[in-house]
Design a protein around this motif. Structure first.
Motif, PDB file in Angstrom:
ATOM      1  N   GLU A 166       0.831  -1.216   0.000  1.00 52.29           N
ATOM      2  CA  GLU A 166       0.000   0.000   0.000  1.00 52.29           C
ATOM      3  C   GLU A 166       0.862   1.261   0.000  1.00 52.29           C
ATOM      4  OE1 GLU A 166      -3.775  -1.994   2.409  1.00 52.29           O
ATOM      5  OE2 GLU A 166      -2.122  -1.039   3.498  1.00 52.29           O
ATOM      6  N   ASN A 167       1.988   1.209   0.723  1.00 56.11           N
ATOM      7  CA  ASN A 167       2.884   2.370   0.718  1.00 56.11           C
ATOM      8  C   ASN A 167       3.387   2.672  -0.687  1.00 56.11           C
ATOM      9  OD1 ASN A 167       3.976   3.995   3.159  1.00 56.11           O
ATOM     10  ND2 ASN A 167       3.515   1.969   3.997  1.00 56.11           N
ATOM     11  N   VAL A 168       3.775   1.614  -1.405  1.00 62.29           N
ATOM     12  CA  VAL A 168       4.270   1.827  -2.767  1.00 62.29           C
ATOM     13  C   VAL A 168       3.135   2.397  -3.634  1.00 62.29           C
ATOM     14  CG1 VAL A 168       5.254   0.714  -4.822  1.00 62.29           C
ATOM     15  CG2 VAL A 168       6.021   0.029  -2.530  1.00 62.29           C
TER      16      VAL A 168
ATOM     17  N   THR B  51       3.674  -2.100  -9.061  1.00 61.18           N
ATOM     18  CA  THR B  51       4.043  -2.341  -7.663  1.00 61.18           C
ATOM     19  C   THR B  51       4.587  -3.750  -7.510  1.00 61.18           C
ATOM     20  OG1 THR B  51       2.402  -0.764  -6.859  1.00 61.18           O
ATOM     21  CG2 THR B  51       3.143  -2.432  -5.292  1.00 61.18           C
ATOM     22  N   ASN B  52       3.900  -4.728  -8.096  1.00 65.73           N
ATOM     23  CA  ASN B  52       4.383  -6.118  -7.998  1.00 65.73           C
ATOM     24  C   ASN B  52       5.778  -6.256  -8.596  1.00 65.73           C
ATOM     25  OD1 ASN B  52       2.085  -6.897  -6.735  1.00 65.73           O
ATOM     26  ND2 ASN B  52       1.057  -7.622  -8.598  1.00 65.73           N
ATOM     27  N   GLU B  53       5.992  -5.608  -9.743  1.00 65.88           N
ATOM     28  CA  GLU B  53       7.318  -5.691 -10.377  1.00 65.88           C
ATOM     29  C   GLU B  53       8.405  -5.095  -9.483  1.00 65.88           C
ATOM     30  OE1 GLU B  53       5.591  -5.420 -14.932  1.00 65.88           O
ATOM     31  OE2 GLU B  53       6.787  -3.745 -14.149  1.00 65.88           O
ATOM     32  N   LEU B  54       8.090  -3.957  -8.875  1.00 62.76           N
ATOM     33  CA  LEU B  54       9.091  -3.298  -8.027  1.00 62.76           C
ATOM     34  C   LEU B  54       9.353  -4.108  -6.753  1.00 62.76           C
ATOM     35  CD1 LEU B  54       7.912   0.364  -8.589  1.00 62.76           C
ATOM     36  CD2 LEU B  54      10.224  -0.492  -9.048  1.00 62.76           C
ATOM     37  N   LEU B  55       8.291  -4.676  -6.179  1.00 63.44           N
ATOM     38  CA  LEU B  55       8.491  -5.486  -4.972  1.00 63.44           C
ATOM     39  C   LEU B  55       9.380  -6.686  -5.295  1.00 63.44           C
ATOM     40  CD1 LEU B  55       4.937  -5.444  -3.278  1.00 63.44           C
ATOM     41  CD2 LEU B  55       6.923  -4.017  -2.794  1.00 63.44           C
TER      42      LEU B  55
ATOM     43  N   PHE C  88      13.085  -5.622  -5.782  1.00 58.53           N
ATOM     44  CA  PHE C  88      13.807  -5.317  -4.549  1.00 58.53           C
ATOM     45  C   PHE C  88      13.676  -6.410  -3.491  1.00 58.53           C
ATOM     46  CE2 PHE C  88      13.139  -0.902  -6.195  1.00 58.53           C
ATOM     47  CZ  PHE C  88      14.465  -0.725  -6.543  1.00 58.53           C
ATOM     48  N   GLY C  89      13.212  -7.591  -3.900  1.00 58.96           N
ATOM     49  CA  GLY C  89      13.149  -8.715  -2.964  1.00 58.96           C
ATOM     50  C   GLY C  89      12.197  -8.485  -1.808  1.00 58.96           C
ATOM     51  N   LEU C  90      11.078  -7.815  -2.074  1.00 58.60           N
ATOM     52  CA  LEU C  90      10.148  -7.474  -0.993  1.00 58.60           C
ATOM     53  C   LEU C  90       8.827  -8.240  -1.066  1.00 58.60           C
ATOM     54  CD1 LEU C  90      10.743  -3.608  -1.018  1.00 58.60           C
ATOM     55  CD2 LEU C  90      11.229  -5.117   0.916  1.00 58.60           C
ATOM     56  N   GLN C  91       8.717  -9.212  -2.004  1.00 54.28           N
ATOM     57  CA  GLN C  91       7.416  -9.904  -2.156  1.00 54.28           C
ATOM     58  C   GLN C  91       6.956 -10.521  -0.834  1.00 54.28           C
ATOM     59  OE1 GLN C  91      10.249 -10.830  -3.859  1.00 54.28           O
ATOM     60  NE2 GLN C  91       9.676 -11.868  -5.764  1.00 54.28           N
ATOM     61  N   GLU C  92       7.903 -11.114  -0.115  1.00 54.43           N
ATOM     62  CA  GLU C  92       7.562 -11.794   1.138  1.00 54.43           C
ATOM     63  C   GLU C  92       7.158 -10.812   2.238  1.00 54.43           C
ATOM     64  OE1 GLU C  92       7.688 -15.243   1.507  1.00 54.43           O
ATOM     65  OE2 GLU C  92       7.892 -15.066  -0.678  1.00 54.43           O
ATOM     66  N   ARG C  93       7.427  -9.555   2.019  1.00 55.51           N
ATOM     67  CA  ARG C  93       7.128  -8.538   3.042  1.00 55.51           C
ATOM     68  C   ARG C  93       5.975  -7.625   2.618  1.00 55.51           C
ATOM     69  NH1 ARG C  93       9.705 -11.653   5.050  1.00 55.51           N
ATOM     70  NH2 ARG C  93      11.725 -11.527   6.113  1.00 55.51           N
ATOM     71  N   ALA C  94       5.337  -7.962   1.499  1.00 60.09           N
ATOM     72  CA  ALA C  94       4.348  -7.041   0.913  1.00 60.09           C
ATOM     73  C   ALA C  94       3.237  -6.648   1.890  1.00 60.09           C
ATOM     74  CB  ALA C  94       3.741  -7.663  -0.347  1.00 60.09           C
ATOM     75  N   ARG C  95       2.897  -7.572   2.820  1.00 63.30           N
ATOM     76  CA  ARG C  95       1.785  -7.264   3.736  1.00 63.30           C
ATOM     77  C   ARG C  95       2.262  -6.776   5.096  1.00 63.30           C
ATOM     78  NH1 ARG C  95      -1.837 -12.486   3.196  1.00 63.30           N
ATOM     79  NH2 ARG C  95      -3.164 -11.341   4.629  1.00 63.30           N
TER      80      ARG C  95
END
Ligand SMILES: Nc1ncnc2c1ncn2[C@@H]1O[C@H](COP(=O)(O)OP(=O)(O)OP(=O)(O)O)[C@@H](O)[C@H]1O
Ligand SMILES: [Mg+2]
Length: 225
Positions: free
Chosen positions: A105-107, A125-129, A132-139
């Protein structure tokens, strides 16, 4: 190459308990389209002040800033905020993530009020997450992240709108070498796609990786390379 950022004789002084601090003293330079520029200098030399003034978030005492031909400080506060949302990505030194929104949501907040169709923003947003290796932290909420994860979230948010100019304050300040290299790769590819990047940092290492290196000392540019 087209000049995208033009800084002309920028000056800003602060009055504190110990007197006047010249945070910016007669600063002039340009950043072209496709150029990665680093302003390097020690803590307290004026780096954050410079970036805030260029982004239109801090009123200089004198001098002018043009971004893609638009004089930033001649705009009203509202028009300047709109111009910034459309043209500038800003990575704050202290991140300024919204504490009650998740990483995703921040992104996505970067797209608020800009994109009629939510699909491209969600995809971006999904591409950027992923990048930067942030998929596991998206929530996760910002408080549930490491400092480096917060930093990468702030960078993803700044990139979502594909701005003309990316202004980044110590974007690798909290990252391990591997993640720092990922961020530099990303900044380089943003520039090689035609964007303009201005990074300020106390770290002398990245200087080797960019087209223009400026050195700031006590509010003054002391050398250009
Ligand atoms: N709001 C303010 N009021 C008074 N002095 C300020 C203010 N903001 C910055 N300064 C002073 O201006 C100078 C430049 O500050 P700035 O935050 O731009 O430095 P910096 O190069 O970003 O430092 P750092 O690497 O530690 O982030 C510092 O000496 C600081 O103390
Ligand atoms: Mg700073």
């Amino acid at each position: 190459m087209k000049t995208i950022v033009r800084v002309e004789k920028l000056a800003k002084a602060f009055r504190g308990p110990t007197g006047k601090v010249n945070a910016l003293d007669d600063i002039s330079f340009t950043v072209d389209a496709g150029q990665l520029t680093v302003v390097q200098g020690p803590s307290g030399c004026g780096k954050t002040t410079l970036l805030l003034a260029i982004g239109g978030l801090l009123e200089p005492d004198s001098g002018r800033v043009f971004v893609d031909g638009q004089e930033m400080h001649s705009l009203s506060a509202d028009a300047r905020a709109r111009f910034r949302a459309d043209n500038i990505g800003f990575v704050f030194q202290q991140f300024h993530l919204v504490p009650y929104l998740s990483v995703r949501e921040n992104v996505l907040t970067a797209a608020l009020g800009r994109i009629a169709e939510p699909e491209p923003a969600a995809k971006g947003t999904n591409e950027l997450l992923a990048r930067f290796g942030l998929q596991e932290r998206a929530r996760h909420l910002p408080a549930e992240l490491s400092t480096g994860e917060r930093q990468r979230t702030a960078l993803a948010r700044a990139l979502l709108n594909r701005p003309k100019v990316l202004l980044a304050d110590e974007p690798t300040g909290n990252l391990d070498p591997e993640n720092a290299e990922k961020v530099w790769d990303c900044l380089r590819s943003f520039a090689s796609d035609g964007g303009s990047v201005l990074v300020v940092t106390h770290d002398p290492t990245p200087a080797r990786k960019c087209q223009q290196v400026l050195r700031l000392d006590q509010g003054r540019l002391i050398a250009c390379a």
